[in-house]
Write a protein that holds these residues in place. Structure first.
Motif, PDB file in Angstrom:
ATOM      1  N   LEU A   1       1.172  -1.169  -0.256  1.00  0.00           N
ATOM      2  CA  LEU A   1      -0.170  -0.088  -0.020  1.00  0.00           C
ATOM      3  C   LEU A   1       1.051   1.355   0.076  1.00  0.00           C
ATOM      4  O   LEU A   1       1.737   1.883   1.038  1.00  0.00           O
ATOM      5  CB  LEU A   1      -0.985  -0.233   1.315  1.00  0.00           C
ATOM      6  N   SER A   2       0.827   2.278  -1.446  1.00  0.00           N
ATOM      7  CA  SER A   2       1.717   3.399  -1.289  1.00  0.00           C
ATOM      8  C   SER A   2       1.304   4.059  -0.683  1.00  0.00           C
ATOM      9  O   SER A   2       0.889   5.697  -1.703  1.00  0.00           O
ATOM     10  CB  SER A   2       2.163   3.532  -2.614  1.00  0.00           C
ATOM     11  N   GLY A   3       1.199   4.287   0.952  1.00  0.00           N
ATOM     12  CA  GLY A   3      -0.145   5.450   1.236  1.00  0.00           C
ATOM     13  C   GLY A   3      -0.061   4.929   2.774  1.00  0.00           C
ATOM     14  O   GLY A   3       0.290   4.038   2.610  1.00  0.00           O
ATOM     15  N   SER A   4      -0.889   5.615   3.720  1.00  0.00           N
ATOM     16  CA  SER A   4      -1.291   4.915   4.830  1.00  0.00           C
ATOM     17  C   SER A   4      -2.959   4.895   4.672  1.00  0.00           C
ATOM     18  O   SER A   4      -3.401   5.459   4.043  1.00  0.00           O
ATOM     19  CB  SER A   4      -1.246   6.253   5.885  1.00  0.00           C
ATOM     20  N   VAL A   5      -3.477   3.813   5.594  1.00  0.00           N
ATOM     21  CA  VAL A   5      -4.287   3.908   5.976  1.00  0.00           C
ATOM     22  C   VAL A   5      -4.637   3.394   7.158  1.00  0.00           C
ATOM     23  O   VAL A   5      -3.629   3.491   7.745  1.00  0.00           O
ATOM     24  CB  VAL A   5      -5.024   2.544   5.132  1.00  0.00           C
ATOM     25  N   ALA A   6      -5.909   3.593   7.882  1.00  0.00           N
ATOM     26  CA  ALA A   6      -6.603   3.732   9.740  1.00  0.00           C
ATOM     27  C   ALA A   6      -6.296   2.528   9.677  1.00  0.00           C
ATOM     28  O   ALA A   6      -5.735   1.557  10.637  1.00  0.00           O
ATOM     29  CB  ALA A   6      -7.897   4.178   9.187  1.00  0.00           C
ATOM     30  N   GLU A   7      -6.648   1.311   8.910  1.00  0.00           N
ATOM     31  CA  GLU A   7      -6.569  -0.174   9.343  1.00  0.00           C
ATOM     32  C   GLU A   7      -5.990  -0.682   8.408  1.00  0.00           C
ATOM     33  O   GLU A   7      -6.958  -0.675   6.759  1.00  0.00           O
ATOM     34  CB  GLU A   7      -7.746  -0.736   9.902  1.00  0.00           C
ATOM     35  N   ILE A   8      -5.238  -2.160   7.346  1.00  0.00           N
ATOM     36  CA  ILE A   8      -5.797  -3.384   6.507  1.00  0.00           C
ATOM     37  C   ILE A   8      -6.969  -3.351   6.507  1.00  0.00           C
ATOM     38  O   ILE A   8      -7.402  -4.230   7.132  1.00  0.00           O
ATOM     39  CB  ILE A   8      -4.239  -4.315   6.701  1.00  0.00           C
TER      40      ILE A   8
ATOM     41  N   LEU B   1      -3.658   6.843   1.629  1.00  0.00           N
ATOM     42  CA  LEU B   1      -4.300   6.384   0.063  1.00  0.00           C
ATOM     43  C   LEU B   1      -5.912   6.825   0.151  1.00  0.00           C
ATOM     44  O   LEU B   1      -7.077   6.486   1.132  1.00  0.00           O
ATOM     45  CB  LEU B   1      -4.620   4.864  -0.230  1.00  0.00           C
ATOM     46  N   THR B   2      -6.441   6.995  -0.783  1.00  0.00           N
ATOM     47  CA  THR B   2      -7.683   7.851  -1.076  1.00  0.00           C
ATOM     48  C   THR B   2      -8.716   5.990  -1.684  1.00  0.00           C
ATOM     49  O   THR B   2      -8.599   5.334  -2.127  1.00  0.00           O
ATOM     50  CB  THR B   2      -8.216   8.087  -2.588  1.00  0.00           C
ATOM     51  N   GLY B   3     -10.148   6.207  -1.022  1.00  0.00           N
ATOM     52  CA  GLY B   3     -10.753   5.018  -1.022  1.00  0.00           C
ATOM     53  C   GLY B   3     -11.126   4.041   0.130  1.00  0.00           C
ATOM     54  O   GLY B   3     -12.282   3.497  -0.132  1.00  0.00           O
ATOM     55  N   PHE B   4     -10.577   5.025   1.314  1.00  0.00           N
ATOM     56  CA  PHE B   4     -10.358   3.117   2.228  1.00  0.00           C
ATOM     57  C   PHE B   4     -10.691   4.404   3.713  1.00  0.00           C
ATOM     58  O   PHE B   4     -10.801   5.000   3.571  1.00  0.00           O
ATOM     59  CB  PHE B   4      -8.231   3.534   2.129  1.00  0.00           C
ATOM     60  N   GLU B   5     -11.846   3.342   3.789  1.00  0.00           N
ATOM     61  CA  GLU B   5     -13.473   3.343   4.814  1.00  0.00           C
ATOM     62  C   GLU B   5     -12.165   4.245   5.932  1.00  0.00           C
ATOM     63  O   GLU B   5     -10.776   3.852   6.401  1.00  0.00           O
ATOM     64  CB  GLU B   5     -13.474   2.617   5.372  1.00  0.00           C
ATOM     65  N   GLU B   6     -12.121   5.171   6.736  1.00  0.00           N
ATOM     66  CA  GLU B   6     -11.583   5.578   8.225  1.00  0.00           C
ATOM     67  C   GLU B   6     -12.805   5.304   9.264  1.00  0.00           C
ATOM     68  O   GLU B   6     -13.691   4.933   8.846  1.00  0.00           O
ATOM     69  CB  GLU B   6     -12.108   7.113   8.555  1.00  0.00           C
ATOM     70  N   PRO B   7     -11.847   4.758  10.733  1.00  0.00           N
ATOM     71  CA  PRO B   7     -12.910   4.553  11.683  1.00  0.00           C
ATOM     72  C   PRO B   7     -13.745   5.235  12.153  1.00  0.00           C
ATOM     73  O   PRO B   7     -13.784   6.618  12.009  1.00  0.00           O
ATOM     74  CB  PRO B   7     -11.520   3.955  12.807  1.00  0.00           C
ATOM     75  N   SER B   8     -14.943   5.262  12.546  1.00  0.00           N
ATOM     76  CA  SER B   8     -15.675   6.381  13.276  1.00  0.00           C
ATOM     77  C   SER B   8     -15.194   7.411  13.922  1.00  0.00           C
ATOM     78  O   SER B   8     -14.820   5.946  15.244  1.00  0.00           O
ATOM     79  CB  SER B   8     -17.600   5.723  13.574  1.00  0.00           C
ATOM     80  N   ARG B   9     -15.536   8.327  14.786  1.00  0.00           N
ATOM     81  CA  ARG B   9     -15.355   8.824  15.532  1.00  0.00           C
ATOM     82  C   ARG B   9     -16.542   7.887  17.053  1.00  0.00           C
ATOM     83  O   ARG B   9     -15.441   8.675  18.043  1.00  0.00           O
ATOM     84  CB  ARG B   9     -15.293  10.445  15.398  1.00  0.00           C
TER      85      ARG B   9
ATOM     86  N   ILE C   1       1.257   1.139   5.700  1.00  0.00           N
ATOM     87  CA  ILE C   1       1.636   2.083   6.512  1.00  0.00           C
ATOM     88  C   ILE C   1       0.115   2.529   7.308  1.00  0.00           C
ATOM     89  O   ILE C   1      -0.592   3.168   6.772  1.00  0.00           O
ATOM     90  CB  ILE C   1       2.278   3.982   6.407  1.00  0.00           C
ATOM     91  N   VAL C   2      -0.173   1.890   9.213  1.00  0.00           N
ATOM     92  CA  VAL C   2      -1.218   1.899   9.627  1.00  0.00           C
ATOM     93  C   VAL C   2      -1.393   3.227  10.909  1.00  0.00           C
ATOM     94  O   VAL C   2       0.017   3.413  11.187  1.00  0.00           O
ATOM     95  CB  VAL C   2      -2.104   0.586   9.567  1.00  0.00           C
ATOM     96  N   GLY C   3      -2.204   3.564  10.540  1.00  0.00           N
ATOM     97  CA  GLY C   3      -2.957   4.875  11.781  1.00  0.00           C
ATOM     98  C   GLY C   3      -3.393   5.624  11.293  1.00  0.00           C
ATOM     99  O   GLY C   3      -3.655   5.987  10.284  1.00  0.00           O
TER     100      GLY C   3
END
Length: 236
Positions: free
Chosen positions: A169-176, A225-233, A193-195
């Protein structure tokens, strides 16, 4: 082998000194000591994968914008990762010549070019049409033939690509995403890259039968990375 400290750079290559300095001043100090990776960074011309308007940033220790203003690039994740992050990712993956690789987030095609030099085949997915075309043109111009660039959202469309030995994954995500785990062959690795800001963790997942071994050997930060979900606040 990488250039020794007292090596003379080719005066006909106007970017050779910058490339040398990147390796010795940014990459080596970040514990990237694999000579195969260092030699590869010296051989693949990063400047060939940078938009002309940002050419002066090609070898800087920073994320390079790929289109729009720097502010627009930051908000949309239109970036090349910093060189030291790409290099350390390559080192930790320990790619094999038989590996089939999936990259999510083609960007300019530079990371795909590095992956392709060490692997058998690379499929790279890019959600932005303009960047997908940029990656195709850059890879073609570099004479790299074992990379296929596909216009797709890697968060939702990657299952159609089959299974892989390596997923990057060439960018970061909240989770895989869980779906990516199902695409790994036995012994396969996911690098991500996670977090969330200000500190994220480089995460290396290795499939061992029905078990997934997870390591987080170093801290960093990178654009989303665009398109990946973010966890709910909110949680209940």
């Amino acid at each position: 082998m990488a250039l020794p400290m007292n090596a003379q750079v080719d005066p006909r290559d106007v970017h050779a000194q910058a490339r040398f300095n990147m390796i010795e001043q940014q990459v080596r100090p970040w514990n990237v000591l694999d000579e195969n990776v260092l030699e590869l960074l010296g051989r693949v011309r990063r400047e060939d994968f940078v938009p002309p308007e940002y050419l002066n940033m090609a070898y800087m220790d920073m994320e390079v914008p790929l289109k729009g203003t720097p502010e627009e690039a930051a908000s949309h994740g239109w970036h090349m990762l910093a060189p030291k992050i790409e290099a350390r990712t390559l080192q930790d993956l320990q790619l094999k010549p038989t590996d089939r690789v999936l990259e999510i987030g083609s960007g300019s095609g530079y990371m795909a070019a590095l992956l392709a030099a060490q692997a058998k085949e690379v499929v790279t997915l890019e959600i932005d049409p303009e960047l997908a075309e940029m990656a195709r043109e850059n890879l073609l111009g570099a004479g790299i033939k074992n990379v296929e660039v596909k216009l797709a959202n890697g968060a939702t469309a990657s299952l159609a690509q089959g299974t892989f030995d390596v997923i990057v994954l060439s960018g970061s995500v909240a989770e895989i995403p869980e779906a990516l785990y199902a695409q790994l062959n036995d012994g396969g690795r996911i690098a991500a890259i996670v977090g969330k800001m200000p500190v994220m963790r480089f995460t290396l997942v290795t499939k061992k039968g029905n078990h997934f071994d997870v390591k987080q050997p170093w801290d960093t930060a990178a654009s989303r990375l665009t398109g990946f979900e973010e966890p709910s606040r909110f949680s209940f």
